[in-house]
Design an enzyme around this catalytic site. Structure first.
Site, short mmCIF file in Angstrom:
data_model
loop_
_atom_site.label_atom_id
_atom_site.label_comp_id
_atom_site.label_asym_id
_atom_site.label_seq_id
_atom_site.Cartn_x
_atom_site.Cartn_y
_atom_site.Cartn_z
N LEU A 169 -0.29 -2.96 3.71
CA LEU A 169 -1.71 -3.09 3.43
C LEU A 169 -2.39 -1.87 4.04
CD1 LEU A 169 -2.39 -6.86 4.33
CD2 LEU A 169 -2.11 -5.89 2.05
N ASP A 170 -3.46 -1.41 3.40
CA ASP A 170 -4.20 -0.29 3.95
C ASP A 170 -4.76 -0.65 5.33
OD1 ASP A 170 -3.71 1.08 1.61
OD2 ASP A 170 -5.66 0.61 0.72
N LYS A 171 -5.08 0.37 6.09
CA LYS A 171 -5.58 0.19 7.46
C LYS A 171 -6.71 -0.83 7.54
CE LYS A 171 -8.06 2.75 11.07
NZ LYS A 171 -8.63 4.06 11.46
#
Length: 358
Positions: A169-171
């Site tokens: 998942l993105d940051k």
């Protein structure tokens, strides 16, 4: 663009005196994975002309670029049975063969920081990831990541490819992420992702409205000038383009926004963010793909402040389903959106009520 590169064999050799039941136990995992691993793959037309290390990273994604470069330099990763330079260009039809000793990922350090565990057994974890949390260590960022916390919770994961992480998942995207704790789980979850049998469903708030739900099928590639960004490819057959498909439906309507439920069929980097921006419906708060905030005429200062100050992309991975690697039972998990996302939705609802009362 169809990926033509084919993996021929995958083999991880364990000690002959190690029973299958022992191998599935984490106590034996590190010793099992310290044995020789063997992989072969034939380069397809989709990767023809790229550098050796670039191709290796594509066809052997379980291992870091640095580890693959080490194996290239040591002669454990070869081309047509011969050694080659990491920057040498390779072409379709060539055979890559990896025969190496796999050792724990010692460069990633354990850090005892709390993680929100939704489910755990001896084979896997399901975690509700917070925002402002990078999944993997990277150059210049060796601490404070989800992997560092996982290694403190499950030290034996140091012996697994990418410390057991099988998707990302993105940051600043919150929500559910699955992590393997055993080799059998890692292999199974990777195969399920490749077969697209893992169900990943997100909630997102976009600026702009749709008449109805739909499907977006738009191949993606690296942005031609901003290399940290992705973009919809101008041509699905262009170099580096990969299929990217998602299905969306409207979860809640507002005058100038929609909350969407989005189901990924593929899982490309930044896929939902890029696809929605491509449709001129960017995610609220996404400063990468919608950097210029513009106030919507007629909205209240309260809503304007909520939209302007939202600190991240309004994206939450709220549902995850897959087959358990050992029992084969279907597992389904959901988690509520975090407080900032819920407050954003409430601000949009309050605005609707205010305008209805006028």
């Amino acid at each position: 663009m169809k990926n033509n590169t084919m993996a021929k064999t995958t083999k991880i050799t364990k000690p002959s005196n190690l029973a299958s039941s022992d191998y599935e136990n984490n106590d034996s995992l590190e010793s099992a994975l310290s044995e020789r691993i063997e992989h072969t793959a034939i380069i397809g037309a989709d990767l023809s002309g790229l550098r050796f290390d670039q191709i290796a990273a594509k066809v052997f994604p379980d291992y870091s670029r640095g580890k693959l470069q080490t194996w290239i330099n040591s002669g454990e990763l070869t081309v047509n049975g011969k050694t080659a330079k990491t920057r040498q260009k390779l072409f379709s039809g060539a055979e890559l063969r990896l025969s190496a000793e796999f050792s724990p990922v010692s460069e990633w350090q354990a850090e005892d920081k709390p993680i929100n565990i939704v489910f755990e057994d001896e084979h896997l974890l399901v975690i509700n990831k917070a925002d402002n949390c990078v999944v993997h260590p990277a150059p210049g960022l060796q601490s404070g990541t989800l992997v560092n916390s996982i290694l403190a919770h499950c030290p034996s994961n140091a012996a697994l490819p990418r410390a057991g992480i099988v998707h990302r998942l993105d940051k600043d995207t919150t929500g559910l992420i699955m992590v393997a704790k055993s080799l059998i789980a890692h292999t199974s979850l990777v195969r399920q992702l490749q077969a697209r049998s893992v169900s990943r469903i997100y909630r997102a708030v976009v600026r702009g409205t749709f008449i109805s739900g739909g499907t977006i099928d738009a191949a993606m590639a690296r942005h031609p000038s901003a290399r940290t960004k992705m973009a919809v490819a101008s041509n699905a057959n262009s170099h580096g383009a990969k299929p990217a498909i998602a299905h969306y439906r409207i979860a809640e309507r507002f005058q100038h926004h929609n909350e969407l439920t989005i189901k990924l069929e593929t899982g490309r980097t930044h896929q939902i963010r890029v696809h929605m921006a491509h449709l001129k419906r960017p995610l609220v708060g996404d400063k990468t793909y919608n950097p210029r905030y513009q106030k919507i005429a007629g909205i209240s200062e309260t809503l304007d402040t909520a939209l302007r100050s939202f600190p991240r992309q309004a994206l939450h991975a709220f549902e995850l389903a897959f087959d358990h690697p050992v029992t084969e039972q279907r597992c389904n998990f959901q988690c509520k959106a975090p407080a900032d996302y819920q407050q954003l939705i409430q601000s949009l609802r309050d605005e609707e009520n205010r305008q209805n009362d006028e």
